[in-house]
Motif scaffolding. Structure first.
Motif, PDB file in Angstrom:
ATOM      1  N   LYS A  29       0.835  -1.203   0.000  1.00 23.06           N
ATOM      2  CA  LYS A  29       0.000   0.000   0.000  1.00 23.06           C
ATOM      3  C   LYS A  29       0.872   1.256   0.000  1.00 23.06           C
ATOM      4  O   LYS A  29       0.575   2.222  -0.691  1.00 23.06           O
ATOM      5  N   ARG A  33       1.242   3.717  -3.198  1.00 19.68           N
ATOM      6  CA  ARG A  33       0.534   4.962  -2.862  1.00 19.68           C
ATOM      7  C   ARG A  33      -0.943   4.872  -3.251  1.00 19.68           C
ATOM      8  O   ARG A  33      -1.470   5.725  -3.976  1.00 19.68           O
ATOM      9  N   GLY A  35      -4.870   5.009  -3.156  1.00 20.56           N
ATOM     10  CA  GLY A  35      -5.906   5.848  -2.572  1.00 20.56           C
ATOM     11  C   GLY A  35      -6.990   4.981  -1.972  1.00 20.56           C
ATOM     12  O   GLY A  35      -6.865   3.754  -1.884  1.00 20.56           O
ATOM     13  N   VAL A  36      -8.066   5.601  -1.601  1.00 19.05           N
ATOM     14  CA  VAL A  36      -9.170   4.887  -0.961  1.00 19.05           C
ATOM     15  C   VAL A  36      -9.718   3.799  -1.878  1.00 19.05           C
ATOM     16  O   VAL A  36      -9.916   2.652  -1.457  1.00 19.05           O
ATOM     17  N   TYR A  37      -9.946   4.138  -3.143  1.00 20.52           N
ATOM     18  CA  TYR A  37     -10.524   3.161  -4.065  1.00 20.52           C
ATOM     19  C   TYR A  37      -9.526   2.056  -4.420  1.00 20.52           C
ATOM     20  O   TYR A  37      -9.904   0.895  -4.575  1.00 20.52           O
ATOM     21  N   LYS A  39      -7.216   0.910  -2.417  1.00 18.56           N
ATOM     22  CA  LYS A  39      -7.179   0.026  -1.247  1.00 18.56           C
ATOM     23  C   LYS A  39      -8.407  -0.879  -1.223  1.00 18.56           C
ATOM     24  O   LYS A  39      -8.305  -2.068  -0.910  1.00 18.56           O
TER      25      LYS A  39
END
Length: 72
Positions: A29, A33, A35-37, A39
């Motif tokens: 992660k 780098r 992002g929310v989506y 992850k």
């Protein structure tokens, strides 16, 4: 007594492997780098892959949940 030692050793092996996976996911992660989506996609794919490999869906979900809670 022997089966108790074997069970304890097996439990330690599972805990050690789960810790290794958590560290690998955390590193991935960070390196990517995400992002929310990103992850969210990673965790969906991970849980799906565990299920494909034959793990019970409830176990795959619980393992994924533990990893999700322990990685930023």
């Amino acid at each position: 007594a022997a089966s108790t030692k074997k069970t304890a050793r097996h439990s330690q092996d599972i805990q050690r492997r789960l810790t290794e996976v958590i560290l690998q996911v955390r590193q991935f992660k960070s390196d990517q780098r995400l992002g929310v989506y990103g992850k969210a996609r990673l965790h969906q794919a991970f849980e799906g892959r565990l299920t494909e490999l034959g793990y019970p869906p409830a176990l795959a979900h619980e393992v994924n949940r533990l990893i999700l809670l322990q990685t930023p």
